[in-house]
Design a protein around this motif. Sequence first.
Motif: not given
Length: 505
Positions: A18-35
């Motif tokens: 998925r291509t995302i904006a820099p501002a989206e990165l922390p939320e996306r990463a946090r969700a992946l790590l939680a899974h």
Amino acid sequence: MTVPDSFSDEVGFRRSARTIAPAELPERARALLAHGYRVTLIAGHDDGDALRAVYLFTAAGPDRRVELHVPLDPARPAVPSLAGLSFPAGRFERELRDLFGIVPAGHPLPRRLVRHFHWPRGWYPMLAGAGDPPAFGPVDGPYPFRTVEGDGVYEIPVGPVHAGMIEPGHFRFSVVGETILNLKARLWFVHKGIEKLFQGRRPGDALELAERVSGDTAVGHTLAFCQAVEDACGIPVPEDAHRMRAILLELERLYNHVTDLGALCNDVGYGILNNQFQRVREQLLRLNDHVTGHRLLRGAIRPGATRLAHVPDPAALAALGTDVAEIAGLALANTVVADRFTGTAVLTRAQATDLGTLGYVARASGVLADARHDHALLPDVIDRTVHTRTDGDVLSRFVVRAEEIAHSIALITSLTEGSSPGSVGAPVPGPPGVVRSGVGIVEGWRGTIVHRVEVASDGTLSRVKIADPSFFNWPALPVALADTIVPDFPLTNKSFNLSYAGNDL
């Protein structure tokens, strides 16, 4: 954010992006790590008119691979730092800044990692327009070692030039009496720019480079590279070739584990056992030469195919396994060896998990990290090794590797049933016509190796990113050495046996 529904753009084997904006990165990463995902690598890309950061996350049970692509403004490239979420991510971010000039905004430790302080400011060697290295300028330092002060505290510098043939690394000990209060390891003295050397080559012409990323891991790195190319180019690999590759991986694991068991005995003064282990190592190297035509197992793997000159003899391997078990038993029965190994340089399970350690270092601390199962290409064929000691000390790292030797011999014996020598493979298609990416994940003898490649439309490599397990495991060495004594350093260092070459790419 629900991870499974958010990444439907399939781009490769078990991999979505998925291509995302820099501002989206922390939320996306946090969700992946939680899974249950981990940060497997972070790669910078110079796409000509823009920069891009690629974050690869992987998870097991089942095998899942997710990429986040973050386009960046080349005039002011910056990404939000993930160092507070993942320790390995923080190190990849520092590498990203040193080589591409991409700034990890909010990083808690933004100092240089790869580029030493005599490297000139403003020169980022992985950028397409970087040009030849400029003349080194004034030292931009000194390097900020942590200062430990107090009555009786002193420093012991070791390296970067060492006795023997190991590559350079500088270790600064802060010590009171003989007790180590703090150790700082400084690496990257021989940064080779090996990832840039891949660029512009065709995959077949880059095999010798992949084999030499870390000289003792020819099979591991070549196989990870070939898997990535096969993923990118859609090259099918027959199951017989997968089985041959698994045999080669275990042969590489065998000779390296045997070598280090002997070196550990030597470090506590039991030289006669080291001699015996090295005798077995020589027999294994001769077996490697018989199987592939090369003592270090080079030349047997290429994209889409694998070749064995001879199938390993199960009876010969069984005899060597009996030999190793007897020598290891003699070591563990010796009270001096047991005393020096037991409780020395403990890396707890929590520490190993937090630092993201891999391979036998992780398994000796009770962390089940093994790509042979987590990212299996031969499901239901390779069983997990059941380890009897996982206390995270030198003894555990010795025992884990002795047990893996027995497991590897049993696995090779199973894989050779019905096998025959020769070359097994599939036709390699022509250039993809479009830019394609691929990922290869392999459990090398030190731990999980990952290669990510991008192949240009003309079939040449435009980017190769390598993650060797030593990049993850080097930070664990100073942690394990806290509150040990200075004479424990050589023993502990050998129990980890980390690669300078695999780290200093």
